[in-house]
Scaffold this motif. Structure first.
Motif, PDB file in Angstrom:
ATOM      1  N   TYR A   1      -9.266   2.872   2.890  1.00  0.00           N
ATOM      2  CA  TYR A   1      -8.045   3.369   2.533  1.00  0.00           C
ATOM      3  C   TYR A   1      -7.525   3.191   0.844  1.00  0.00           C
ATOM      4  O   TYR A   1      -6.908   4.119   0.364  1.00  0.00           O
ATOM      5  N   GLY A   2      -7.859   2.336   0.558  1.00  0.00           N
ATOM      6  CA  GLY A   2      -7.645   1.903  -0.706  1.00  0.00           C
ATOM      7  C   GLY A   2      -8.311   2.803  -1.781  1.00  0.00           C
ATOM      8  O   GLY A   2      -7.828   2.768  -3.124  1.00  0.00           O
TER       9      GLY A   2
ATOM     10  N   ASP B   1       0.842  -1.183  -0.015  1.00  0.00           N
ATOM     11  CA  ASP B   1      -0.046   0.057   0.033  1.00  0.00           C
ATOM     12  C   ASP B   1       0.622   1.204   0.004  1.00  0.00           C
ATOM     13  O   ASP B   1       1.863   1.290  -0.343  1.00  0.00           O
ATOM     14  N   GLU B   2       0.093   2.490   0.446  1.00  0.00           N
ATOM     15  CA  GLU B   2       1.041   3.820   0.210  1.00  0.00           C
ATOM     16  C   GLU B   2       2.132   3.837   1.367  1.00  0.00           C
ATOM     17  O   GLU B   2       2.864   4.747   1.149  1.00  0.00           O
TER      18      GLU B   2
ATOM     19  N   VAL C   1       0.098  -6.132   1.271  1.00  0.00           N
ATOM     20  CA  VAL C   1      -1.375  -6.230   1.229  1.00  0.00           C
ATOM     21  C   VAL C   1      -1.824  -7.576   1.778  1.00  0.00           C
ATOM     22  O   VAL C   1      -3.049  -7.760   2.378  1.00  0.00           O
TER      23      VAL C   1
ATOM     24  N   ILE D   1      -4.934  -2.458  -3.952  1.00  0.00           N
ATOM     25  CA  ILE D   1      -5.249  -2.337  -2.510  1.00  0.00           C
ATOM     26  C   ILE D   1      -6.765  -2.423  -2.234  1.00  0.00           C
ATOM     27  O   ILE D   1      -6.783  -2.750  -1.134  1.00  0.00           O
TER      28      ILE D   1
END
Length: 293
Positions: free
Chosen positions: A251-252, A78-79, A84, A262
């Motif tokens: 969040y994704g 992810d960021e 994941v 994500i």
């Protein structure tokens, strides 16, 4: 002649019995998926390749294997560089824990109030039915938003709050079936022998209505998963550093164009899990409901 006709009837009925006993392919696939999800939830710590909060800033937004990524992060990152797959495994355990806990609370509360209404009747029954009508008329999402905004958020409170969703169905079912069972011979005979109400409803009435309640629980289970996902998506459910399927989707969504993996991984698990539980619930209803035979 009668023996020949009996053998012919048995030969015809045998394949029908085997066809009825054979599970449909979609139900088999659904049971297999649910078994896999339970295994992942139980063995999440053993199956996770990384701690779900571990950061790897050098591999931020790394794609999954099928999109050019490396096997080190099979479903990408992810960021913040978090794996994941590890977060997905932990999210499955958290979402199933919330769904099981909320479903159990809802069923216990509804069945208890339904039995109280069936046993005492009169004023108690009217009060329970008034609560049922109030719960059915109240938009649960507004109630959840108000409670979480006023009391704050914690996992036990969140599970108990979701447990208040749908209890009125169990109350209606338990009351109706308990009243019906009370008018039958076995319940009256047990009462005549001097059994206490706890024994009558717990040992005799409840086992006879358990199949209907189980089917209702399997049909309500997907709703709890979707409700938890929706509240977590809005930021009102599971709070960081904990994670859930809806939390991952929330969040994704900010990286949908740059890193769609994500969001796609938890979304796919939500869809497949709710679909599997619904298929199993429909199959159980067809098998256990005597009115459909």
């Amino acid at each position: 002649m009668s023996d020949v006709s009996f053998d012919a009837a048995a030969a015809v009925s045998a394949p029908r019995t085997r066809r009825r006993a054979r599970l449909p392919v979609p139900v088999v696939l659904a049971l297999g998926w649910l078994a896999l999800m339970l295994l992942v939830a139980v063995a999440a710590d053993l199956l996770s390749p990384f701690p779900y909060t571990a950061l790897d800033l050098r591999n931020r937004l790394s794609p999954p294997v099928g999109m050019g990524g490396a096997w080190l992060h099979a479903l990408g990152t992810d960021e913040l560089g978090r794996d994941v797959l590890s977060r997905l495994i932990t999210s499955i355990r958290m979402s199933l824990l919330i769904a099981f806990g909320a479903t159990a609370i809802s069923a216990v509360l509804g069945v208890t109030l339904g039995f109280l209404a069936a046993h005492f009747r009169g004023l108690v029954e009217q009060a329970v039915l008034a609560l049922v009508d109030f719960q059915a008329a109240m938009p649960f999402l507004i109630l959840a938003l108000a409670v979480l905004a006023f009391f704050g958020n914690s996992l036990p409170l969140f599970i108990c709050l979701l447990g208040l969703n749908g209890w009125e169905r169990y109350a209606r079912i338990a009351r109706g079936l308990a009243v019906s069972a009370g008018s039958q011979g076995y319940a009256a005979a047990v009462k005549g022998l001097g059994a206490s109400p706890w024994r009558v409803y717990g040992r005799h009435v409840l086992p006879n209505i358990a199949s209907t309640l189980i089917v209702s629980m399997t049909l309500a289970f997907p709703e709890i998963i979707l409700l938890e996902s929706g509240l977590s998506f809005l930021g009102l459910g599971v709070q960081p550093p904990m994670t859930s399927l809806g939390n991952m989707v929330g969040y994704g969504r900010e990286y949908l164009t740059r890193a769609p993996w994500i969001l796609l991984a938890p979304s796919s698990v939500i869809v497949l899990t709710t679909l599997s539980v619904s298929l199993v619930g429909d199959w159980l209803r067809d098998r256990l409901d005597p009115t459909l035979r």
